[in-house]
Design a protein around this motif. Sequence first.
Motif, PDB file in Angstrom:
ATOM      1  N   ARG A  58       0.817  -1.215   0.000  1.00  0.00           N
ATOM      2  CA  ARG A  58       0.000   0.000   0.000  1.00  0.00           C
ATOM      3  C   ARG A  58       0.849   1.261   0.000  1.00  0.00           C
ATOM      4  N   LEU A  59       2.079   1.151   0.486  1.00  0.00           N
ATOM      5  CA  LEU A  59       2.992   2.291   0.508  1.00  0.00           C
ATOM      6  C   LEU A  59       3.858   2.379  -0.749  1.00  0.00           C
ATOM      7  N   SER A  60       3.652   1.468  -1.688  1.00  0.00           N
ATOM      8  CA  SER A  60       4.541   1.370  -2.843  1.00  0.00           C
ATOM      9  C   SER A  60       3.950   2.003  -4.093  1.00  0.00           C
ATOM     10  N   SER A  61       4.831   2.469  -4.961  1.00  0.00           N
ATOM     11  CA  SER A  61       4.392   2.965  -6.268  1.00  0.00           C
ATOM     12  C   SER A  61       4.020   1.803  -7.183  1.00  0.00           C
ATOM     13  N   TYR A  62       4.508   0.590  -6.846  1.00  0.00           N
ATOM     14  CA  TYR A  62       4.162  -0.572  -7.674  1.00  0.00           C
ATOM     15  C   TYR A  62       2.656  -0.813  -7.647  1.00  0.00           C
ATOM     16  N   LEU A  63       2.056  -0.835  -6.452  1.00  0.00           N
ATOM     17  CA  LEU A  63       0.615  -1.027  -6.354  1.00  0.00           C
ATOM     18  C   LEU A  63      -0.122   0.103  -7.065  1.00  0.00           C
ATOM     19  N   GLU A  64       0.373   1.297  -6.931  1.00  0.00           N
ATOM     20  CA  GLU A  64      -0.244   2.447  -7.605  1.00  0.00           C
ATOM     21  C   GLU A  64      -0.272   2.240  -9.116  1.00  0.00           C
ATOM     22  N   ASP A  65       0.841   1.734  -9.670  1.00  0.00           N
ATOM     23  CA  ASP A  65       0.915   1.469 -11.108  1.00  0.00           C
ATOM     24  C   ASP A  65      -0.053   0.366 -11.525  1.00  0.00           C
ATOM     25  N   VAL A  66      -0.139  -0.702 -10.706  1.00  0.00           N
ATOM     26  CA  VAL A  66      -1.040  -1.813 -11.023  1.00  0.00           C
ATOM     27  C   VAL A  66      -2.494  -1.334 -11.057  1.00  0.00           C
ATOM     28  N   ILE A  67      -2.899  -0.626 -10.020  1.00  0.00           N
ATOM     29  CA  ILE A  67      -4.288  -0.160  -9.933  1.00  0.00           C
ATOM     30  C   ILE A  67      -4.598   0.829 -11.050  1.00  0.00           C
ATOM     31  N   LYS A  68      -3.669   1.711 -11.337  1.00  0.00           N
ATOM     32  CA  LYS A  68      -3.870   2.673 -12.432  1.00  0.00           C
ATOM     33  C   LYS A  68      -4.035   1.952 -13.764  1.00  0.00           C
ATOM     34  N   SER A  69      -3.222   0.938 -13.997  1.00  0.00           N
ATOM     35  CA  SER A  69      -3.284   0.182 -15.260  1.00  0.00           C
ATOM     36  C   SER A  69      -4.589  -0.595 -15.375  1.00  0.00           C
ATOM     37  N   VAL A  70      -4.977  -1.279 -14.296  1.00  0.00           N
ATOM     38  CA  VAL A  70      -6.230  -2.047 -14.318  1.00  0.00           C
ATOM     39  C   VAL A  70      -7.418  -1.121 -14.528  1.00  0.00           C
ATOM     40  N   SER A  71      -7.434   0.024 -13.859  1.00  0.00           N
ATOM     41  CA  SER A  71      -8.533   0.982 -13.997  1.00  0.00           C
ATOM     42  C   SER A  71      -8.612   1.519 -15.424  1.00  0.00           C
ATOM     43  N   SER A  72      -7.460   1.757 -16.030  1.00  0.00           N
ATOM     44  CA  SER A  72      -7.420   2.254 -17.408  1.00  0.00           C
ATOM     45  C   SER A  72      -7.975   1.224 -18.381  1.00  0.00           C
ATOM     46  N   ILE A  73      -7.687  -0.053 -18.134  1.00  0.00           N
ATOM     47  CA  ILE A  73      -8.195  -1.122 -18.995  1.00  0.00           C
ATOM     48  C   ILE A  73      -9.703  -1.278 -18.840  1.00  0.00           C
ATOM     49  N   LEU A  74     -10.175  -1.229 -17.606  1.00  0.00           N
ATOM     50  CA  LEU A  74     -11.595  -1.466 -17.324  1.00  0.00           C
ATOM     51  C   LEU A  74     -12.475  -0.307 -17.749  1.00  0.00           C
ATOM     52  N   LYS A  75     -11.938   0.908 -17.668  1.00  0.00           N
ATOM     53  CA  LYS A  75     -12.739   2.128 -17.893  1.00  0.00           C
ATOM     54  C   LYS A  75     -13.907   2.146 -16.912  1.00  0.00           C
ATOM     55  N   ASP A  76     -15.144   2.026 -17.407  1.00  0.00           N
ATOM     56  CA  ASP A  76     -16.292   2.087 -16.488  1.00  0.00           C
ATOM     57  C   ASP A  76     -16.854   0.704 -16.161  1.00  0.00           C
ATOM     58  N   ARG A  77     -16.128  -0.354 -16.545  1.00  0.00           N
ATOM     59  CA  ARG A  77     -16.614  -1.708 -16.261  1.00  0.00           C
ATOM     60  C   ARG A  77     -16.188  -2.144 -14.855  1.00  0.00           C
ATOM     61  N   GLN A  78     -16.965  -3.023 -14.256  1.00  0.00           N
ATOM     62  CA  GLN A  78     -16.734  -3.490 -12.896  1.00  0.00           C
ATOM     63  C   GLN A  78     -16.285  -4.948 -12.904  1.00  0.00           C
ATOM     64  N   ILE A  79     -15.181  -5.242 -12.226  1.00  0.00           N
ATOM     65  CA  ILE A  79     -14.722  -6.623 -12.069  1.00  0.00           C
ATOM     66  C   ILE A  79     -15.778  -7.419 -11.302  1.00  0.00           C
ATOM     67  N   VAL A  80     -16.213  -8.559 -11.860  1.00  0.00           N
ATOM     68  CA  VAL A  80     -17.231  -9.363 -11.188  1.00  0.00           C
ATOM     69  C   VAL A  80     -16.622 -10.480 -10.346  1.00  0.00           C
ATOM     70  N   GLU A  81     -15.396 -10.889 -10.676  1.00  0.00           N
ATOM     71  CA  GLU A  81     -14.740 -11.949  -9.921  1.00  0.00           C
ATOM     72  C   GLU A  81     -13.236 -11.862 -10.123  1.00  0.00           C
ATOM     73  N   ILE A  82     -12.514 -12.365  -9.138  1.00  0.00           N
ATOM     74  CA  ILE A  82     -11.065 -12.512  -9.257  1.00  0.00           C
ATOM     75  C   ILE A  82     -10.728 -13.984  -9.048  1.00  0.00           C
ATOM     76  N   VAL A  83      -9.915 -14.525  -9.923  1.00  0.00           N
ATOM     77  CA  VAL A  83      -9.475 -15.911  -9.833  1.00  0.00           C
ATOM     78  C   VAL A  83      -7.958 -15.913  -9.717  1.00  0.00           C
ATOM     79  N   CYS A  84      -7.438 -16.544  -8.671  1.00  0.00           N
ATOM     80  CA  CYS A  84      -5.994 -16.600  -8.462  1.00  0.00           C
ATOM     81  C   CYS A  84      -5.554 -18.054  -8.357  1.00  0.00           C
ATOM     82  N   LEU A  85      -4.623 -18.434  -9.191  1.00  0.00           N
ATOM     83  CA  LEU A  85      -4.085 -19.793  -9.192  1.00  0.00           C
ATOM     84  C   LEU A  85      -2.572 -19.732  -8.984  1.00  0.00           C
ATOM     85  N   GLY A  86      -2.063 -20.633  -8.136  1.00  0.00           N
ATOM     86  CA  GLY A  86      -0.626 -20.798  -8.030  1.00  0.00           C
ATOM     87  C   GLY A  86       0.091 -19.863  -7.082  1.00  0.00           C
ATOM     88  N   LEU A  87      -0.514 -19.545  -5.945  1.00  0.00           N
ATOM     89  CA  LEU A  87       0.148 -18.676  -4.972  1.00  0.00           C
ATOM     90  C   LEU A  87       1.344 -19.331  -4.294  1.00  0.00           C
TER      91      LEU A  87
END
Length: 275
Positions: A58-87
């Motif tokens: 939360r204190l990193s610019s990396y998270l800021e870049d990720v969220i900015k990029s995802v928001s730019s891709i989505l525009k006004d669309r809402q993520i309905v689910e997140i799937v994570c494999l291989g943690l």
Amino acid sequence: MSKPELDSDGFQKVKSKRISKNKPTKIPRRDIEFDKLDLDIDVDKTIRRIYCAVDDLRLSSYLEDVIKSVSSILKDRQIVEIVCLGLGHIGECNISKHQLALLLCLRDHCKPSKVLVHDPIFYKKECEVLKKLGLEVVLENKEGGYVISDEGPTLVYLPHCPKQLTNNFLWSNWGINLENCVLVCNSFHSLIDNQPSRILSETVPYIVKIFPHTSEVTLTNNFKFTDIFNDTSIHYFTKENLEQIESDFWVKGDKPTYENTEEFITSLMVKQLNI
């Protein structure tokens, strides 16, 4: 042949073929981790450490870049689910803890209706940790064969996962509905550039086929621990690009099979160990 060099997290150090000032890429030694007995980890201590990793992000610019990029891709669309494999082993491995921390940050930002996680090597206590963190643990190993929703975008997070898993995921969702996928995983560009095209076409054909129609956002590896998110990119597939593809492109064969690989844990391997 000398034994591979392992670090304190149980990861194999792999030197890049390119001349680079970055640290060697790390890939999970899943054959070693997978053979371990189910460990009785301290659930509360593990959760505290994961929240410390969340604070790091939360204190990193990396998270800021990720969220900015995802928001730019989505525009006004809402993520309905997140799937994570291989943690991987979130109770033991610092890399896995921080990769999970990114998942939690993405959940808090995107606010999907559900977040699903799976790894065939999870310990029982690690599943307990994930459930306490509000995540839904999928027990069945579908080898990446998850079909995304057609009701809105799915964010698919495959942190440092084997390319076979990504290939299986693409096979399962092969079609125009890939427009509803935001895929966070190892860089397609890096994979295509660094491995022979003939071998990739034989082993991971769906990555190779979709690559020319993929939009990729390369994330700057500026997190304080450079071995956690190295080679991670965001991939997405625009409706405009997919609609220009001929219909016969989407014809797919049987589920892919793989030979002579130790990094990809199949459901048969799990079944054999449980007999």
